[in-house]
Design an enzyme around this catalytic site. Sequence first.
Site, PDB file in Angstrom:
ATOM      1  N   CYS A  98       0.823  -1.211   0.000  1.00 36.34           N
ATOM      2  CA  CYS A  98       0.000   0.000   0.000  1.00 36.34           C
ATOM      3  C   CYS A  98       0.859   1.265   0.000  1.00 36.34           C
ATOM      4  O   CYS A  98       0.403   2.329  -0.418  1.00 36.34           O
ATOM      5  CB  CYS A  98      -0.948   0.004   1.193  1.00 36.34           C
ATOM      6  SG  CYS A  98      -0.122  -0.119   2.794  1.00 36.34           S
TER       7      CYS A  98
ATOM      8  N   ARG B 227       4.247   1.376  -1.287  1.00 33.23           N
ATOM      9  CA  ARG B 227       5.317   1.414  -2.284  1.00 33.23           C
ATOM     10  C   ARG B 227       5.079   0.405  -3.397  1.00 33.23           C
ATOM     11  O   ARG B 227       4.481  -0.650  -3.182  1.00 33.23           O
ATOM     12  CB  ARG B 227       6.682   1.175  -1.637  1.00 33.23           C
ATOM     13  CG  ARG B 227       6.922  -0.243  -1.159  1.00 33.23           C
ATOM     14  CD  ARG B 227       8.295  -0.405  -0.512  1.00 33.23           C
ATOM     15  NE  ARG B 227       8.422   0.387   0.686  1.00 33.23           N
ATOM     16  CZ  ARG B 227       9.256   1.429   0.820  1.00 33.23           C
ATOM     17  NH1 ARG B 227      10.056   1.759  -0.171  1.00 33.23           N
ATOM     18  NH2 ARG B 227       9.311   2.099   1.949  1.00 33.23           N
TER      19      ARG B 227
ATOM     20  N   GLU C  77       8.849  -0.631  11.357  1.00 34.05           N
ATOM     21  CA  GLU C  77       7.731  -1.594  11.403  1.00 34.05           C
ATOM     22  C   GLU C  77       8.169  -2.923  10.787  1.00 34.05           C
ATOM     23  O   GLU C  77       8.881  -2.951   9.785  1.00 34.05           O
ATOM     24  CB  GLU C  77       6.500  -1.026  10.693  1.00 34.05           C
ATOM     25  CG  GLU C  77       6.700  -0.604   9.238  1.00 34.05           C
ATOM     26  CD  GLU C  77       6.267  -1.679   8.270  1.00 34.05           C
ATOM     27  OE1 GLU C  77       5.804  -2.738   8.724  1.00 34.05           O
ATOM     28  OE2 GLU C  77       6.426  -1.466   7.062  1.00 34.05           O
TER      29      GLU C  77
ATOM     30  N   GLN D 209       6.591  -8.753   3.592  1.00 34.27           N
ATOM     31  CA  GLN D 209       6.167  -8.381   2.243  1.00 34.27           C
ATOM     32  C   GLN D 209       7.312  -8.514   1.245  1.00 34.27           C
ATOM     33  O   GLN D 209       7.110  -8.948   0.108  1.00 34.27           O
ATOM     34  CB  GLN D 209       5.614  -6.951   2.263  1.00 34.27           C
ATOM     35  CG  GLN D 209       4.316  -6.829   3.052  1.00 34.27           C
ATOM     36  CD  GLN D 209       3.944  -5.384   3.357  1.00 34.27           C
ATOM     37  OE1 GLN D 209       4.816  -4.517   3.519  1.00 34.27           O
ATOM     38  NE2 GLN D 209       2.659  -5.112   3.450  1.00 34.27           N
TER      39      GLN D 209
ATOM     40  N   GLY E 172     -15.377  -2.462  19.577  1.00 33.60           N
ATOM     41  CA  GLY E 172     -15.153  -1.993  18.218  1.00 33.60           C
ATOM     42  C   GLY E 172     -14.574  -3.114  17.375  1.00 33.60           C
ATOM     43  O   GLY E 172     -14.227  -4.182  17.901  1.00 33.60           O
ATOM     44  N   ALA E 173     -14.476  -2.879  16.061  1.00 31.75           N
ATOM     45  CA  ALA E 173     -13.885  -3.902  15.183  1.00 31.75           C
ATOM     46  C   ALA E 173     -13.185  -3.254  13.996  1.00 31.75           C
ATOM     47  O   ALA E 173     -13.038  -3.863  12.941  1.00 31.75           O
ATOM     48  CB  ALA E 173     -14.959  -4.881  14.699  1.00 31.75           C
TER      49      ALA E 173
ATOM     50  N   THR F  81      -7.728  -0.419  14.127  1.00 39.70           N
ATOM     51  CA  THR F  81      -6.934  -0.365  15.361  1.00 39.70           C
ATOM     52  C   THR F  81      -7.253  -1.541  16.273  1.00 39.70           C
ATOM     53  O   THR F  81      -6.347  -2.177  16.838  1.00 39.70           O
ATOM     54  CB  THR F  81      -7.184   0.960  16.100  1.00 39.70           C
ATOM     55  OG1 THR F  81      -6.844   2.045  15.244  1.00 39.70           O
ATOM     56  CG2 THR F  81      -6.346   1.039  17.366  1.00 39.70           C
ATOM     57  N   ILE F  82      -8.540  -1.855  16.420  1.00 45.12           N
ATOM     58  CA  ILE F  82      -8.937  -3.000  17.246  1.00 45.12           C
ATOM     59  C   ILE F  82      -8.460  -4.305  16.610  1.00 45.12           C
ATOM     60  O   ILE F  82      -8.027  -5.235  17.319  1.00 45.12           O
ATOM     61  CB  ILE F  82     -10.463  -3.008  17.456  1.00 45.12           C
ATOM     62  CG1 ILE F  82     -10.881  -1.844  18.359  1.00 45.12           C
ATOM     63  CG2 ILE F  82     -10.927  -4.339  18.053  1.00 45.12           C
ATOM     64  CD1 ILE F  82     -10.349  -1.922  19.782  1.00 45.12           C
TER      65      ILE F  82
END
Length: 418
Positions: free
Chosen positions: A50, A52, A114, A120, A189-190, A193-194
């Site tokens: 997403c 590069r 990261e 990847q 939540g879903a 972030t969750i």
Amino acid sequence: MTLLALGINHKTAPVALRERVTFTPDTLEQALNSLMAQPLIQGGVVLSTCNRTELYLSVEQQENLQDQLIAWLCDYHQLSPDEVLKSLYWHHGNEAVSHLMRVASGLDSLVLGEPQILGQVKKAFADSQRGHSLSGELERMFQKSFSVAKRVRTETEIGASAVSVAFAACTLARQIFESLTTVNVLLVGAGETIELAARHLHQHKVKKLMIANRTRERAQVLAAEVEAEVISLADIDERLAEADIIISSTASPLPIIGKGMVERALKKRRNQPMLLVDIAVPRDVEPDVGKLPNAYLYSVDDLQAIIESNMAQRQAAAVEAETIVVQESSDFMSWLRAQSAVETIREYRAQADEARAELEARAIQSLQQGADAEKVLRDLAHKLTNRLIHAPTKSLQQAARDGDGERLQILRDGLGLE
């Protein structure tokens, strides 16, 4: 042979362009075949995420190749060169090698350090292996980059500190509780972030994971992945007491967890402490919850302070990591240059073996015809010496005639002459 890297990334191109230059899994095999059909291309790897899209290539020569590759990229994605050129970067030789090492190590990522990018890069490498589009030099460069990324992770603190909200929330939980294997967690939540928090907690083998969400179907998809129980938002009041940790991130305009709800839960828990991490904006947890004894409430701003502190630590670690990349890329280029001499050495040895075999056969024939053995041996040694020094002698003479002292000294060094 030259190694090249070209592409666009989050630093050079907006998402509107990046999404148009993406190679999807469905089209990757076709793209590799098309790329390998281009003149002068010996090997290729396509890395498309997403953030590069990059091509790593080994080519016979790089002269006039830039225009050819840009034309291929634009034709494939139906773009005009003007749309791409201002965002495109181009590296060759040592720059290409060090760029790949930086990418694999997370030093070129949107989130510094990261770890997902390494997976990847490995997938892109595996795709090229399956498509038989790897050259020996490319294969060695990627394998070296994997080992460099591992070394960066091992020898620096590049990945030790949380720099995403989800990861920071989980890091906070690990700091407060000795072991996550003994705690129950409620995620409210879903969203993305969750999802990240759920996967991270699942990896750390929490005792029990519950997910509450407005849309039950979305929660069920995530729950199936992380072995969680799905509950409704209406069930939170009743089930809250079961949770040692609550992480909430919804789009609700009003708080979902109120002070009274937490008071009731703490009473059921006999005042065993609860950690509440409210990542939502607007807030999902009433701020007054933080005033309750044994309720430890952290907001997204609290996490941001942790993230900023940790980012500074990562940037310090990145300086160490860059030193590793410089050293390793230099070592790789030295190996690559040495490889260019292998074929020359092989040819030179074959030439010497051919001369030896020819003269040896003549000597054996002379001996079989009754010639004097000592004379045959001396003759063999003399002729073999002449054969082996003929080419170097001509090169020395030519360098002397040309007045090329530097070449003459190189030849002397190569022949072991002081």
